[in-house]
Structure formats: structure tokens, C-alpha cells
Motif scaffolding. Structure first.
Motif, PDB file in Angstrom:
ATOM      1  N   LYS A  97       0.785  -1.226  -0.025  1.00  0.00           N
ATOM      2  CA  LYS A  97       0.127  -0.184  -0.179  1.00  0.00           C
ATOM      3  C   LYS A  97       1.090   1.281   0.127  1.00  0.00           C
ATOM      4  O   LYS A  97       0.290   2.459  -0.492  1.00  0.00           O
ATOM      5  CB  LYS A  97      -1.013  -0.092   1.186  1.00  0.00           C
ATOM      6  CG  LYS A  97      -0.141   0.015   2.617  1.00  0.00           C
ATOM      7  CD  LYS A  97      -1.180   0.015   3.689  1.00  0.00           C
ATOM      8  CE  LYS A  97      -0.776  -0.093   5.086  1.00  0.00           C
ATOM      9  NZ  LYS A  97      -1.714  -0.157   6.059  1.00  0.00           N
ATOM     10  N   HIS A  98       1.964   1.219   0.347  1.00  0.00           N
ATOM     11  CA  HIS A  98       2.980   2.364   0.518  1.00  0.00           C
ATOM     12  C   HIS A  98       3.308   2.715  -0.966  1.00  0.00           C
ATOM     13  O   HIS A  98       3.475   3.855  -1.252  1.00  0.00           O
ATOM     14  CB  HIS A  98       4.016   2.102   1.421  1.00  0.00           C
ATOM     15  CG  HIS A  98       3.908   1.573   2.834  1.00  0.00           C
ATOM     16  ND1 HIS A  98       4.154   0.448   3.106  1.00  0.00           N
ATOM     17  CD2 HIS A  98       3.272   2.314   3.870  1.00  0.00           C
ATOM     18  CE1 HIS A  98       3.685   0.281   4.515  1.00  0.00           C
ATOM     19  NE2 HIS A  98       3.178   1.266   4.563  1.00  0.00           N
ATOM     20  N   ILE A  99       3.823   2.046  -1.868  1.00  0.00           N
ATOM     21  CA  ILE A  99       4.155   2.066  -3.144  1.00  0.00           C
ATOM     22  C   ILE A  99       2.787   2.723  -3.812  1.00  0.00           C
ATOM     23  O   ILE A  99       2.866   3.575  -4.570  1.00  0.00           O
ATOM     24  CB  ILE A  99       4.528   0.811  -3.921  1.00  0.00           C
ATOM     25  CG1 ILE A  99       5.992   0.294  -3.298  1.00  0.00           C
ATOM     26  CG2 ILE A  99       4.577   1.062  -5.384  1.00  0.00           C
ATOM     27  CD1 ILE A  99       6.442  -0.913  -3.539  1.00  0.00           C
ATOM     28  N   LYS A 100       1.729   1.898  -3.916  1.00  0.00           N
ATOM     29  CA  LYS A 100       0.405   2.752  -4.260  1.00  0.00           C
ATOM     30  C   LYS A 100       0.203   3.822  -4.007  1.00  0.00           C
ATOM     31  O   LYS A 100      -0.099   4.774  -4.719  1.00  0.00           O
ATOM     32  CB  LYS A 100      -0.849   1.612  -3.973  1.00  0.00           C
ATOM     33  CG  LYS A 100      -0.747   0.296  -4.640  1.00  0.00           C
ATOM     34  CD  LYS A 100      -2.032  -0.408  -4.099  1.00  0.00           C
ATOM     35  CE  LYS A 100      -1.899  -1.937  -4.813  1.00  0.00           C
ATOM     36  NZ  LYS A 100      -3.207  -2.571  -4.473  1.00  0.00           N
ATOM     37  N   GLN A 101       0.313   4.214  -2.650  1.00  0.00           N
ATOM     38  CA  GLN A 101       0.163   5.556  -2.108  1.00  0.00           C
ATOM     39  C   GLN A 101       1.042   6.675  -2.827  1.00  0.00           C
ATOM     40  O   GLN A 101       0.752   7.894  -3.330  1.00  0.00           O
ATOM     41  CB  GLN A 101       0.368   5.971  -0.538  1.00  0.00           C
ATOM     42  CG  GLN A 101      -0.010   6.929   0.044  1.00  0.00           C
ATOM     43  CD  GLN A 101       0.073   6.976   1.496  1.00  0.00           C
ATOM     44  OE1 GLN A 101       0.100   6.309   2.093  1.00  0.00           O
ATOM     45  NE2 GLN A 101      -0.100   8.526   1.957  1.00  0.00           N
ATOM     46  N   ILE A 102       2.284   6.271  -3.014  1.00  0.00           N
ATOM     47  CA  ILE A 102       3.353   7.065  -3.592  1.00  0.00           C
ATOM     48  C   ILE A 102       3.021   7.295  -5.042  1.00  0.00           C
ATOM     49  O   ILE A 102       2.939   8.700  -5.778  1.00  0.00           O
ATOM     50  CB  ILE A 102       4.839   6.570  -3.479  1.00  0.00           C
ATOM     51  CG1 ILE A 102       5.219   6.581  -2.120  1.00  0.00           C
ATOM     52  CG2 ILE A 102       5.701   7.218  -4.299  1.00  0.00           C
ATOM     53  CD1 ILE A 102       5.675   7.755  -1.607  1.00  0.00           C
ATOM     54  N   GLN A 103       2.571   6.279  -5.521  1.00  0.00           N
ATOM     55  CA  GLN A 103       2.184   6.307  -7.106  1.00  0.00           C
ATOM     56  C   GLN A 103       0.900   7.413  -7.384  1.00  0.00           C
ATOM     57  O   GLN A 103       0.900   8.098  -8.439  1.00  0.00           O
ATOM     58  CB  GLN A 103       1.888   5.045  -7.739  1.00  0.00           C
ATOM     59  CG  GLN A 103       3.286   4.023  -7.824  1.00  0.00           C
ATOM     60  CD  GLN A 103       2.981   2.789  -8.278  1.00  0.00           C
ATOM     61  OE1 GLN A 103       1.571   2.219  -8.047  1.00  0.00           O
ATOM     62  NE2 GLN A 103       3.922   2.219  -8.988  1.00  0.00           N
ATOM     63  N   GLU A 104       0.141   7.255  -6.356  1.00  0.00           N
ATOM     64  CA  GLU A 104      -1.196   7.991  -6.276  1.00  0.00           C
ATOM     65  C   GLU A 104      -0.743   9.665  -6.147  1.00  0.00           C
ATOM     66  O   GLU A 104      -1.459  10.636  -7.046  1.00  0.00           O
ATOM     67  CB  GLU A 104      -2.190   7.324  -5.492  1.00  0.00           C
ATOM     68  CG  GLU A 104      -3.068   6.388  -6.086  1.00  0.00           C
ATOM     69  CD  GLU A 104      -3.804   5.693  -4.740  1.00  0.00           C
ATOM     70  OE1 GLU A 104      -3.932   6.312  -3.778  1.00  0.00           O
ATOM     71  OE2 GLU A 104      -4.137   4.815  -4.928  1.00  0.00           O
ATOM     72  N   GLU A 105       0.067   9.659  -5.512  1.00  0.00           N
ATOM     73  CA  GLU A 105       0.580  11.032  -5.183  1.00  0.00           C
ATOM     74  C   GLU A 105       1.399  11.467  -6.099  1.00  0.00           C
ATOM     75  O   GLU A 105       1.703  13.093  -6.141  1.00  0.00           O
ATOM     76  CB  GLU A 105       1.318  11.150  -3.627  1.00  0.00           C
ATOM     77  CG  GLU A 105       0.422  10.834  -2.483  1.00  0.00           C
ATOM     78  CD  GLU A 105       1.245  10.827  -1.071  1.00  0.00           C
ATOM     79  OE1 GLU A 105       2.251  10.991  -1.126  1.00  0.00           O
ATOM     80  OE2 GLU A 105       0.389  10.627  -0.307  1.00  0.00           O
TER      81      GLU A 105
END
Length: 76
Positions: free
Chosen positions: A61-69
Motif C-alpha cells: 500500500k505504501h508504493i500505491k500511495q506514492i504512485q497516487e501522489e
């Protein structure tokens, strides 16, 4: 542990993104101690959180959050 705290402090201080000479980016999600990296040469993401490490490389979920931001996009 001290090294991790120092790293987290420094990465927060510079806005959550640090880029190595080879272009590899180290990113951080606010209030999380994990080192998320993006290697633009091979388009590879990694994270040192338990979900990524023990999930055998599945996206966390951390990678997904970075990608979304879109923190990983370098500003020219």
C-alpha cells in the motif's frame, strides 16, 4: 534504530524524496518509517515494509500511495 530515525528525519526535511546519482529515488510516506525506492532505469519499485518483503515482491500500500501522489515524478 538510530540510523532509521536519522534517515526518516532527513527525508522529511527534504520533502520526502531523495535521488541518488544513478537516478534511483528514495521516497517516504509521511509518518511511516519505510524506504520506498523507484529505479527509473528498470522501472522497478521496492519497499522495505513487511508486507512487501514477506509478500514476495507484491505491491504494498505504501508504493500505491506514492504512485497516487506522483511524488516519484522528477520535476525538470
Amino acid at each position: 534504530m538510530v540510523l532509521t530515525r536519522n534517515y526518516n528525519y532527513l527525508i522529511d526535511l527534504i520533502g520526502g524524496v531523495w535521488t541518488e546519482e544513478d537516478g534511483t529515488q528514495h521516497l517516504k510516506v509521511k509518518d511511516r518509517p519505510y524506504d520506498i525506492t523507484f529505479n527509473p532505469r528498470v522501472l522497478e519499485w521496492t519497499c522495505n515494509c513487511p508486507a512487501y518483503i514477506y509478500g514476495r515482491g507484491k505491491q504494498c500500500k505504501h508504493i500505491k500511495q506514492i504512485q497516487e501522489e506522483k511524488k516519484w515524478i522528477q520535476k525538470q
